[in-house]
Write a protein that holds these residues in place. Structure first.
Motif, mmCIF file in Angstrom:
data_model
loop_
_atom_site.group_PDB
_atom_site.id
_atom_site.type_symbol
_atom_site.label_atom_id
_atom_site.label_comp_id
_atom_site.label_asym_id
_atom_site.label_seq_id
_atom_site.Cartn_x
_atom_site.Cartn_y
_atom_site.Cartn_z
ATOM 1 N N VAL A 213 -14.580 10.710 -10.031
ATOM 2 C CA VAL A 213 -13.604 9.661 -10.304
ATOM 3 C C VAL A 213 -13.323 9.563 -11.806
ATOM 4 C CG1 VAL A 213 -13.135 7.180 -10.173
ATOM 5 C CG2 VAL A 213 -14.217 8.354 -8.242
ATOM 6 N N ILE A 214 -12.028 9.546 -12.156
ATOM 7 C CA ILE A 214 -11.653 9.427 -13.568
ATOM 8 C C ILE A 214 -10.918 8.124 -13.864
ATOM 9 C CG2 ILE A 214 -11.614 11.912 -13.945
ATOM 10 C CD1 ILE A 214 -8.617 11.897 -13.661
ATOM 11 N N ILE A 215 -10.321 7.509 -12.841
ATOM 12 C CA ILE A 215 -9.644 6.223 -13.015
ATOM 13 C C ILE A 215 -9.955 5.344 -11.812
ATOM 14 C CG2 ILE A 215 -7.408 5.034 -13.124
ATOM 15 C CD1 ILE A 215 -6.269 7.385 -14.596
ATOM 16 N N ASP A 216 -10.306 4.089 -12.073
ATOM 17 C CA ASP A 216 -10.553 3.105 -11.011
ATOM 18 C C ASP A 216 -9.787 1.836 -11.385
ATOM 19 O OD1 ASP A 216 -13.017 2.351 -8.790
ATOM 20 O OD2 ASP A 216 -12.002 0.703 -9.799
ATOM 21 N N ALA A 217 -8.859 1.434 -10.535
ATOM 22 C CA ALA A 217 -8.011 0.280 -10.864
ATOM 23 C C ALA A 217 -7.719 -0.533 -9.608
ATOM 24 C CB ALA A 217 -6.699 0.740 -11.494
ATOM 25 N N ALA A 218 -7.444 -1.817 -9.800
ATOM 26 C CA ALA A 218 -7.089 -2.682 -8.689
ATOM 27 C C ALA A 218 -5.724 -2.279 -8.135
ATOM 28 C CB ALA A 218 -7.063 -4.134 -9.141
ATOM 29 N N ALA B 178 5.880 -5.207 -4.007
ATOM 30 C CA ALA B 178 5.409 -3.842 -4.266
ATOM 31 C C ALA B 178 3.895 -3.776 -4.134
ATOM 32 C CB ALA B 178 5.836 -3.386 -5.653
ATOM 33 N N ILE B 179 3.409 -2.744 -3.456
ATOM 34 C CA ILE B 179 1.975 -2.468 -3.358
ATOM 35 C C ILE B 179 1.705 -1.281 -4.268
ATOM 36 C CG2 ILE B 179 0.059 -1.969 -1.815
ATOM 37 C CD1 ILE B 179 1.519 -4.597 -1.193
ATOM 38 N N LEU B 180 1.027 -1.526 -5.375
ATOM 39 C CA LEU B 180 0.872 -0.468 -6.372
ATOM 40 C C LEU B 180 -0.349 -0.725 -7.255
ATOM 41 C CD1 LEU B 180 3.699 -0.996 -9.057
ATOM 42 C CD2 LEU B 180 2.633 -2.778 -7.726
ATOM 43 N N PRO B 181 -0.786 0.292 -8.009
ATOM 44 C CA PRO B 181 -1.899 0.091 -8.936
ATOM 45 C C PRO B 181 -1.528 -0.929 -10.010
ATOM 46 C CG PRO B 181 -1.499 2.430 -8.569
ATOM 47 C CD PRO B 181 -0.342 1.706 -7.969
ATOM 48 N N LEU C 104 5.551 -7.799 -14.081
ATOM 49 C CA LEU C 104 5.637 -8.457 -12.778
ATOM 50 C C LEU C 104 4.475 -9.422 -12.605
ATOM 51 C CD1 LEU C 104 6.471 -5.342 -10.585
ATOM 52 C CD2 LEU C 104 8.072 -7.123 -11.275
ATOM 53 N N HIS C 105 4.628 -10.354 -11.682
ATOM 54 C CA HIS C 105 3.517 -11.227 -11.327
ATOM 55 C C HIS C 105 2.684 -10.505 -10.269
ATOM 56 C CE1 HIS C 105 1.275 -14.926 -10.615
ATOM 57 N NE2 HIS C 105 1.331 -14.610 -9.332
ATOM 58 N N THR C 106 1.383 -10.427 -10.478
ATOM 59 C CA THR C 106 0.525 -9.695 -9.548
ATOM 60 C C THR C 106 -0.376 -10.632 -8.769
ATOM 61 O OG1 THR C 106 -1.187 -9.333 -11.235
ATOM 62 C CG2 THR C 106 0.529 -7.656 -11.024
ATOM 63 N N LEU C 107 -0.638 -10.254 -7.532
ATOM 64 C CA LEU C 107 -1.531 -11.004 -6.660
ATOM 65 C C LEU C 107 -2.650 -10.078 -6.216
ATOM 66 C CD1 LEU C 107 1.669 -11.781 -5.829
ATOM 67 C CD2 LEU C 107 0.456 -13.468 -4.455
ATOM 68 N N ALA C 108 -3.872 -10.530 -6.360
ATOM 69 C CA ALA C 108 -5.020 -9.717 -5.962
ATOM 70 C C ALA C 108 -5.024 -9.524 -4.449
ATOM 71 C CB ALA C 108 -6.312 -10.391 -6.410
ATOM 72 N N LEU C 109 -5.342 -8.292 -4.023
ATOM 73 C CA LEU C 109 -5.427 -7.962 -2.596
ATOM 74 C C LEU C 109 -6.840 -7.620 -2.156
ATOM 75 C CD1 LEU C 109 -2.312 -5.613 -2.254
ATOM 76 C CD2 LEU C 109 -2.594 -7.831 -1.142
ATOM 77 N N GLY C 110 -7.759 -7.547 -3.118
ATOM 78 C CA GLY C 110 -9.108 -7.114 -2.782
ATOM 79 C C GLY C 110 -9.206 -5.620 -2.545
ATOM 80 N N LEU C 111 -8.256 -4.845 -3.085
ATOM 81 C CA LEU C 111 -8.256 -3.392 -2.928
ATOM 82 C C LEU C 111 -8.401 -2.722 -4.288
ATOM 83 C CD1 LEU C 111 -5.242 -2.913 -0.471
ATOM 84 C CD2 LEU C 111 -7.668 -2.923 0.110
ATOM 85 N N ARG C 112 -9.025 -1.557 -4.292
ATOM 86 C CA ARG C 112 -9.122 -0.770 -5.515
ATOM 87 C C ARG C 112 -8.728 0.663 -5.206
ATOM 88 N NH1 ARG C 112 -10.965 -3.598 -9.561
ATOM 89 N NH2 ARG C 112 -10.961 -1.755 -10.907
ATOM 90 N N GLY C 113 -7.959 1.255 -6.122
ATOM 91 C CA GLY C 113 -7.555 2.647 -5.981
ATOM 92 C C GLY C 113 -8.253 3.511 -7.017
ATOM 93 N N GLN C 114 -8.465 4.756 -6.664
ATOM 94 C CA GLN C 114 -9.155 5.667 -7.571
ATOM 95 C C GLN C 114 -8.397 6.984 -7.677
ATOM 96 O OE1 GLN C 114 -13.019 5.850 -5.610
ATOM 97 N NE2 GLN C 114 -13.891 4.450 -7.136
#
Length: 281
Positions: free
Chosen positions: A160-165, A235-238, A245-255
């Motif tokens: 893993v090189i990048i981990d983001a919500a 939008a569902i995105l990293p 934009l205003h962001t809302l936490a989804l409890g997901l993380r992408g790598q």
């Protein structure tokens, strides 16, 4: 069976044309065609369908192609191994990169590797993550920089090189802009703006099983953000791609991960690139 026959066969497949394949291998088209026909005659079966506007694989050709590529790669590996023993730094590395992926990270990595090994040739290929993992398994790529879904990809190893919500992003005037977090199931009531299937972020979202209308799909997260900024949906995105934009936490993380076949690449140049990448990011 000769190596040049396999080389010409692979070139025709990848170029979907005898003419372009001949230009690639610097041989007359008649010579390429003759050698491929000799290969088919020796095997006793047609490998290519020449009936359409482009040349395509027959069922037998599709079965032979991975072995032809592996044979050519093995010969290249022999040459590179001898070069390595002689202290040479030549070679060729085929690196896949997820479409609209972390270009800055990969560019920095390529620049630092080139400073150490300026004679190594690197080919970059962009595609969706699922396609990159498939290309790794088939031997078409040495390494890939791809996004991970909810389950580890089969047949490859990763670093893993990048981990983001992964967030839901909306225009500041959107009704959801008053909230800081949201459950994925609640988004079933809104049109969504998503990456296409085959990407890691989309796989993470689809794994939630939310039945929502996907109004727009795009392979570039920045395009998703622009569509959301016009008020066209959620939008569902990293999170790094959701600036403004205003962001809302989804409890997901992408790598995003560097990936390779188990045991590592076969060529010295590709192994050197892998070790450099693992030590740098």
């Amino acid at each position: 069976m000769e190596l040049r026959q396999l080389e010409y066969f692979v070139a025709v497949v990848e170029e979907a044309s005898f003419t372009r394949a001949a230009e690639r291998v610097l041989v007359a088209q008649s010579g390429v065609s003759a050698q491929v026909r000799r290969l088919e005659a020796e095997l006793g079966i047609a490998l290519l369908d020449r009936g359409g506007r482009t040349v395509t694989l027959t069922e037998a050709g599709a079965a032979v192609l991975p072995f032809a590529r592996a044979a050519l790669a093995a010969v290249g590996g022999v040459r590179e191994a001898v070069d390595a023993l002689r202290g040479l730094t030549r070679g060729h590395v085929r690196v896949g990169m997820v479409t609209a992926g972390p270009a800055v990270t990969l560019t920095d990595l390529l620049a630092s590797f080139n400073a150490l090994h300026p004679e190594v040739e690197i080919t970059l290929i962009e595609d969706a993550s699922d396609a990159l993992f498939a290309a790794l398994r088939s031997g078409e790529l040495d390494l890939a920089c791809a996004s991970l879904g909810p389950n580890p990809p089969e047949g490859v190893e990763t670093h893993v090189i990048i981990d983001a919500a992964v967030v839901a992003a909306v225009h500041p005037g959107h009704p959801l802009a008053r909230r800081e977090a949201i459950e994925p199931a609640e988004l079933a009531a809104y049109p969504l703006i998503c990456l296409p299937r085959g990407t890691g972020v989309r796989a993470l979202w689809d794994a939630k099983g939310v039945r929502a209308r996907v109004a727009f799909e795009a392979s570039d997260p920045s395009v998703l953000a622009q569509l959301a900024a016009r008020g066209l949906g959620v939008a569902i995105l990293p999170e790094p791609a959701a600036a403004g934009l205003h962001t809302l936490a989804l409890g997901l993380r992408g790598q995003i991960a560097l990936a390779w076949r188990p045991g590592g690449p076969s060529s010295p140049a590709a192994r050197a690139f892998m070790e450099h990448a693992r030590g740098s990011v």
